[in-house]
Enzyme design. Structure first.
Site, PDB file in Angstrom:
ATOM      1  N   HIS A   1      33.389  26.135  32.194  1.00  0.00           N
ATOM      2  CA  HIS A   1      34.397  26.645  33.116  1.00  0.00           C
ATOM      3  C   HIS A   1      33.876  27.678  34.110  1.00  0.00           C
ATOM      4  CE1 HIS A   1      38.315  27.775  34.568  1.00  0.00           C
ATOM      5  NE2 HIS A   1      38.248  28.985  34.090  1.00  0.00           N
TER       6      HIS A   1
ATOM      7  N   SER B   1      38.572  36.954  36.991  1.00  0.00           N
ATOM      8  CA  SER B   1      37.656  36.485  38.015  1.00  0.00           C
ATOM      9  C   SER B   1      38.271  36.589  39.398  1.00  0.00           C
ATOM     10  CB  SER B   1      37.230  35.051  37.746  1.00  0.00           C
ATOM     11  OG  SER B   1      36.531  34.567  38.860  1.00  0.00           O
TER      12      SER B   1
ATOM     13  N   ASP C   1      24.757  26.747  44.794  1.00  0.00           N
ATOM     14  CA  ASP C   1      23.879  26.856  45.966  1.00  0.00           C
ATOM     15  C   ASP C   1      23.426  28.306  46.209  1.00  0.00           C
ATOM     16  OD1 ASP C   1      25.017  24.361  46.043  1.00  0.00           O
ATOM     17  OD2 ASP C   1      25.585  24.413  48.152  1.00  0.00           O
TER      18      ASP C   1
ATOM     19  N   ALA D   1      42.413  27.828  41.092  1.00  0.00           N
ATOM     20  CA  ALA D   1      42.760  28.818  40.060  1.00  0.00           C
ATOM     21  C   ALA D   1      44.240  28.708  39.745  1.00  0.00           C
ATOM     22  CB  ALA D   1      42.387  30.212  40.521  1.00  0.00           C
TER      23      ALA D   1
ATOM     24  N   GLU E   1      31.970  34.719  42.170  1.00  0.00           N
ATOM     25  CA  GLU E   1      31.335  34.085  41.013  1.00  0.00           C
ATOM     26  C   GLU E   1      29.820  33.963  41.167  1.00  0.00           C
ATOM     27  OE1 GLU E   1      33.465  30.735  39.406  1.00  0.00           O
ATOM     28  OE2 GLU E   1      31.816  30.238  38.041  1.00  0.00           O
TER      29      GLU E   1
ATOM     30  N   SER F   1      38.013  25.486  49.103  1.00  0.00           N
ATOM     31  CA  SER F   1      37.102  26.195  48.198  1.00  0.00           C
ATOM     32  C   SER F   1      37.676  26.154  46.785  1.00  0.00           C
ATOM     33  CB  SER F   1      36.971  27.653  48.639  1.00  0.00           C
ATOM     34  OG  SER F   1      36.532  27.702  49.976  1.00  0.00           O
ATOM     35  N   HIS F   2      36.790  26.327  45.785  1.00  0.00           N
ATOM     36  CA  HIS F   2      37.284  26.178  44.403  1.00  0.00           C
ATOM     37  C   HIS F   2      38.329  27.230  44.003  1.00  0.00           C
ATOM     38  CE1 HIS F   2      37.581  24.689  40.405  1.00  0.00           C
ATOM     39  NE2 HIS F   2      37.243  25.853  39.899  1.00  0.00           N
TER      40      HIS F   2
ATOM     41  N   ARG G   1      33.942  36.328  30.053  1.00  0.00           N
ATOM     42  CA  ARG G   1      34.945  36.808  31.011  1.00  0.00           C
ATOM     43  C   ARG G   1      36.344  36.639  30.443  1.00  0.00           C
ATOM     44  NH1 ARG G   1      38.339  34.242  34.723  1.00  0.00           N
ATOM     45  NH2 ARG G   1      37.312  32.218  34.691  1.00  0.00           N
TER      46      ARG G   1
ATOM     47  N   HIS H   1      35.793  27.043  28.417  1.00  0.00           N
ATOM     48  CA  HIS H   1      37.231  27.324  28.357  1.00  0.00           C
ATOM     49  C   HIS H   1      37.831  26.523  27.201  1.00  0.00           C
ATOM     50  CE1 HIS H   1      41.453  27.521  29.506  1.00  0.00           C
ATOM     51  NE2 HIS H   1      41.157  28.392  30.445  1.00  0.00           N
TER      52      HIS H   1
ATOM     53  N   ALA I   1      36.321  35.518  47.546  1.00  0.00           N
ATOM     54  CA  ALA I   1      35.368  36.612  47.748  1.00  0.00           C
ATOM     55  C   ALA I   1      34.928  36.665  49.207  1.00  0.00           C
ATOM     56  CB  ALA I   1      34.160  36.436  46.830  1.00  0.00           C
TER      57      ALA I   1
ATOM     58  N   PHE J   1      47.640  36.981  28.774  1.00  0.00           N
ATOM     59  CA  PHE J   1      46.408  36.205  28.873  1.00  0.00           C
ATOM     60  C   PHE J   1      45.487  36.624  27.733  1.00  0.00           C
ATOM     61  CE2 PHE J   1      44.473  33.456  32.257  1.00  0.00           C
ATOM     62  CZ  PHE J   1      45.649  32.877  32.682  1.00  0.00           C
TER      63      PHE J   1
HETATM   64  C1  FAD Z   1      40.152  25.074  37.619  1.00  0.00           C
HETATM   65  C2  FAD Z   1      39.895  26.542  37.683  1.00  0.00           C
HETATM   66  C3  FAD Z   1      40.906  27.443  37.408  1.00  0.00           C
HETATM   67  C4  FAD Z   1      40.671  28.813  37.442  1.00  0.00           C
HETATM   68  N1  FAD Z   1      41.704  29.680  37.183  1.00  0.00           N
HETATM   69  C5  FAD Z   1      41.477  31.021  37.273  1.00  0.00           C
HETATM   70  C6  FAD Z   1      42.545  31.948  37.090  1.00  0.00           C
HETATM   71  O1  FAD Z   1      43.696  31.585  36.876  1.00  0.00           O
HETATM   72  N2  FAD Z   1      42.264  33.256  37.166  1.00  0.00           N
HETATM   73  C7  FAD Z   1      41.002  33.731  37.424  1.00  0.00           C
HETATM   74  O2  FAD Z   1      40.814  34.933  37.493  1.00  0.00           O
HETATM   75  N3  FAD Z   1      39.990  32.861  37.624  1.00  0.00           N
HETATM   76  C8  FAD Z   1      40.197  31.531  37.567  1.00  0.00           C
HETATM   77  N4  FAD Z   1      39.150  30.660  37.779  1.00  0.00           N
HETATM   78  C9  FAD Z   1      37.862  31.193  38.243  1.00  0.00           C
HETATM   79  C10 FAD Z   1      37.966  31.568  39.714  1.00  0.00           C
HETATM   80  O3  FAD Z   1      38.868  30.703  40.354  1.00  0.00           O
HETATM   81  C11 FAD Z   1      36.634  31.476  40.434  1.00  0.00           C
HETATM   82  O4  FAD Z   1      35.650  32.149  39.719  1.00  0.00           O
HETATM   83  C12 FAD Z   1      36.749  32.114  41.824  1.00  0.00           C
HETATM   84  O5  FAD Z   1      37.849  31.578  42.514  1.00  0.00           O
HETATM   85  C13 FAD Z   1      35.489  31.934  42.620  1.00  0.00           C
HETATM   86  O6  FAD Z   1      35.720  32.391  43.932  1.00  0.00           O
HETATM   87  P1  FAD Z   1      34.547  32.593  44.955  1.00  0.00           P
HETATM   88  O7  FAD Z   1      35.151  33.168  46.175  1.00  0.00           O
HETATM   89  O8  FAD Z   1      33.448  33.345  44.300  1.00  0.00           O
HETATM   90  O9  FAD Z   1      33.989  31.130  45.235  1.00  0.00           O
HETATM   91  P2  FAD Z   1      34.703  29.750  45.659  1.00  0.00           P
HETATM   92  O10 FAD Z   1      36.156  29.849  45.772  1.00  0.00           O
HETATM   93  O11 FAD Z   1      34.142  28.726  44.741  1.00  0.00           O
HETATM   94  O12 FAD Z   1      34.140  29.503  47.127  1.00  0.00           O
HETATM   95  C14 FAD Z   1      32.797  29.182  47.376  1.00  0.00           C
HETATM   96  C15 FAD Z   1      32.612  29.009  48.866  1.00  0.00           C
HETATM   97  O13 FAD Z   1      31.220  28.891  49.147  1.00  0.00           O
HETATM   98  C16 FAD Z   1      30.993  27.844  50.070  1.00  0.00           C
HETATM   99  N5  FAD Z   1      29.626  27.336  49.846  1.00  0.00           N
HETATM  100  C17 FAD Z   1      29.003  27.077  48.683  1.00  0.00           C
HETATM  101  N6  FAD Z   1      27.751  26.634  48.896  1.00  0.00           N
HETATM  102  C18 FAD Z   1      27.573  26.613  50.235  1.00  0.00           C
HETATM  103  C19 FAD Z   1      26.494  26.247  51.094  1.00  0.00           C
HETATM  104  N7  FAD Z   1      25.330  25.775  50.620  1.00  0.00           N
HETATM  105  N8  FAD Z   1      26.679  26.350  52.425  1.00  0.00           N
HETATM  106  C20 FAD Z   1      27.851  26.779  52.949  1.00  0.00           C
HETATM  107  N9  FAD Z   1      28.906  27.155  52.173  1.00  0.00           N
HETATM  108  C21 FAD Z   1      28.757  27.071  50.850  1.00  0.00           C
HETATM  109  C22 FAD Z   1      32.082  26.827  49.777  1.00  0.00           C
HETATM  110  O14 FAD Z   1      32.331  26.032  50.881  1.00  0.00           O
HETATM  111  C23 FAD Z   1      33.266  27.762  49.445  1.00  0.00           C
HETATM  112  O15 FAD Z   1      33.931  28.115  50.629  1.00  0.00           O
HETATM  113  C24 FAD Z   1      39.380  29.295  37.745  1.00  0.00           C
HETATM  114  C25 FAD Z   1      38.364  28.401  38.044  1.00  0.00           C
HETATM  115  C26 FAD Z   1      38.608  27.038  37.984  1.00  0.00           C
HETATM  116  C27 FAD Z   1      37.458  26.103  38.250  1.00  0.00           C
END
Ligand code: FAD
Length: 559
Positions: free
Chosen positions: A337, A377, A208, A45, A361, A40-41, A372, A229, A14, A114
């Site tokens: 999850h 996601s 956070d 995925a 997220e 990042s998480h 979801r 999940h 995102a 899916f």
């Molecule tokens: C194991 C797993 C498998 C998944 N598989 C799928 C899939 O196949 N398909 C699907 O659609 N979804 C899947 N999901 C869900 C999806 O991956 C996540 O919801 C999505 O990637 C989240 O992306 P994001 O950009 O919102 O946050 P994230 O990728 O979690 O990134 C968060 C960012 O915020 C930063 N951050 C956080 N707190 C702070 C702070 N205090 N100060 C500075 N930086 C901070 C971190 O450093 C990181 O860069 C999966 C999730 C998991 C856990």
């Protein structure tokens, strides 16, 4: 002090999608992230990303309906329509940027089935789709010249004259505290998985951003909707992708029965996640599990398919459970999850606090409602990340920096950290509280809930907050003080835990992932509305918003 037009907090999908769009719109953009962007998480995925491509005989309206039904009619249909309509273009844009999606025999982009969807519309890169997307976006933001403050941790948002005007951050390497001033801030901090134990989420998923927004006065919405999940590995809770079931794997109980026949006769293992998780938990509770688990059977899929499309799963099962999926059953259980709720935004990512956006997220637009769909996601992060980046970068063009923001804007955070480090060094550390909180959240706010349990959780959370106010940080150092950072993260987690418990108690029905054994029915008369929680000087305040319905009236939900 640093100055930027748009400051993005978080470098997952995102955050980086927002950064790229904003940068290409001609403004000065910076990203701050507590870990290196590709850690990042989003990197974890596995299964894929949904899109209905017209030339594949699919239609965005069908995708939207599946999403609405999957959400148990709590998703806002205007936002869902936007996400599903823009999905195809996003996937193709990512492909053109360099994501090498799997292809079928004819050379077309390949899909896998899916859960909760009547069409196979999940585009994927083996079982590491997130990694493929994330690395490509990282390359793109580097090329575009986006400034990245890597391994900087955001402590608080700066609010001046009722508008978000930057953030206070700690540079992890030096322990120095800085102010980054910005004309708009986009939160893209991901989920809160680790508020529960175990969880499929990385240890850094500590909510956070939800805590930051909540403390700054922006309401959180749908926080009671926590996704379990259906297939997480026994013990460790590591995810086994839904793609395995999409590619044909079965669920079996201790009697070797494909029990989903009794719960979802038409979609079977590919019913929505809440439905499958509840079915598994019922099997386990009624004595047809083994050691708190049921089984995922991949044996009949064959070695070629497994090696080509599920190679990571094969390694995970081997390394974390000692199981060879070619010949053995995988012991699995429902596991925490995903957080459907988050900072309430409109379809352009704007929160109720002027100048503050959220996407991914951390946000709740809400496209996922009560449950979801798998692979929606990644789509949400890209579509709404791009929209937030676009809106914010347009908005800052006629805005100037808040003059009142100076280095002194960090005073409160400096004092807070000094005070924290000043606590008695021999007292209780963050770890014990975090573990107890995670276990309680699982026990009282997991797959099944009831009034007594939820109230118990809430009173335990107050107790944890009280213990936290005295928490000890024995490491007083400046450089990479992870002891301090983990303690700060626990503070955000406790805020998240409290808003989850409060919202869950508020919703006196069962819908989507919120399943109450004491109130098993969905109540559309009363509860076609969202629960919002806002922090006020008098404590948390609850509010409601009606669900936006465009073309799909609520129906009985069966699979
Ligand atoms: C194991 C797993 C498998 C998944 N598989 C799928 C899939 O196949 N398909 C699907 O659609 N979804 C899947 N999901 C869900 C999806 O991956 C996540 O919801 C999505 O990637 C989240 O992306 P994001 O950009 O919102 O946050 P994230 O990728 O979690 O990134 C968060 C960012 O915020 C930063 N951050 C956080 N707190 C702070 C702070 N205090 N100060 C500075 N930086 C901070 C971190 O450093 C990181 O860069 C999966 C999730 C998991 C856990």
């Amino acid at each position: 002090m640093f100055d930027h037009d748009v400051l993005i907090i978080g470098a997952g999908l995102a955050g980086m999608r927002a950064a790229l769009v904003a940068r290409n719109n001609g403004v000065d953009v910076a990203v701050v992230t507590k870990v290196h962007p590709v850690r990042s998480h989003s990197n974890a995925a596995q299964g894929g990303i949904n899109a209905a491509l017209t030339d594949r005989g699919d239609d965005w309206r069908d995708h939207a309906f599946d999403t609405v039904k999957g959400s148990d009619y709590l998703g806002d249909q205007d936002a869902i329509e936007i996400m599903c309509r823009e999905a195809g273009q996003e996937v193709i844009t990512m492909e053109h940027m360099g994501v090498i999606f799997n292809r079928d025999e004819k050379g077309h982009l390949g899909t896998r089935a899916f859960g909760g969807q009547r069409q196979a519309r999940t585009f994927f890169v083996a079982d590491f789709t997130g990694q493929a997307l994330l690395h490509v976006l990282y390359e793109q933001i580097m090329k575009a010249g986006v400034r990245v403050y890597e391994e900087w941790f955001v402590l608080s948002l700066v609010v001046e004259d009722g508008a978000c005007s930057g953030a206070v951050v700690i540079e992890i390497r030096t322990g120095e505290i800085h102010v980054i001033r910005a004309k708009a801030v986009i939160l893209a901090t991901g989920g809160l998985g680790r508020v529960f134990e175990p969880s499929t989420n990385a240890l850094i998923c500590t909510g956070d951003g939800m805590g930051l927004a909540y403390r700054a006065g922006a309401p959180l919405m749908d926080m009671e909707m926590v996704q379990y999940h259906p297939t997480t590995l026994k013990g460790s809770g590591v995810l086994i992708t839904e793609g395995a079931r999409g590619d044909g794997a079965h669920l079996l109980n201790s009697e070797g029965e494909r029990f989903m026949e009794r719960y979802a006769p038409s979609m079977m293992e590919l019913a929505s996640r809440d439905v499958v998780s509840r079915s598994e938990q019922t099997e386990i509770n009624e004595g047809r599990g083994v050691d708190g688990c049921v089984f995922l059977d991949c044996r009949h899929l064959g070695e070629t398919l497994i090696r080509e499309r599920l190679s990571q799963i094969m390694e995970i099962a081997r390394d974390f459970a000692g199981v060879d999926i070619l010949t053995e059953l995988i012991p699995i259980q429902p596991g925490m999850h995903y957080q459907m709720g988050g900072v309430k935004t409109d379809v352009d990512g704007q929160t109720s606090l002027s100048g503050l956006y959220a996407a991914g997220e951390v946000a709740c637009v809400s496209v996922h409602g009560g449950n979801r769909l798998g692979a929606n996601s990644l789509l949400d992060t890209l579509v709404f990340g791009a929209r937030a980046g676009n809106h914010a970068s347009d908005a800052v063009k006629d805005r100037s920096h808040a003059a009142a923001v100076t280095d002194d804007s960090a005073t409160k955070d400096r004092q807070h950290i000094e005070e924290l480090l000043g606590h008695d060094a021999g007292g209780e550390m963050f770890g014990q509280i975090r573990r107890e909180m995670g276990n309680d959240m699982r026990d009282y706010l997991g797959v099944y809930r009831d009034q007594r349990g939820m109230e118990k959780a809430l009173s335990r959370i107050s107790e944890f907050k009280e213990r936290y106010s005295r928490v000890s940080v024995p490491d007083k150092g400046k450089t990479f003080n992870t002891n301090l950072l983990f303690t700060l993260e626990l503070g955000f987690m406790l805020d998240c835990a409290e808003t989850i418990a409060l919202s869950a108690i508020e919703r006196t029905e069962s819908r989507g992932a919120h399943t109450r054994t004491d109130m098993p029915d969905r109540d559309d008369e009363q509860w076609l509305r969202h629960v919002l929680v806002k922090q006020t000087p008098d404590g948390p305040q609850i509010d409601y918003l009606p669900v936006v319905i465009t073309q799909w009236q609520p129906e009985v939900r069966s699979y």
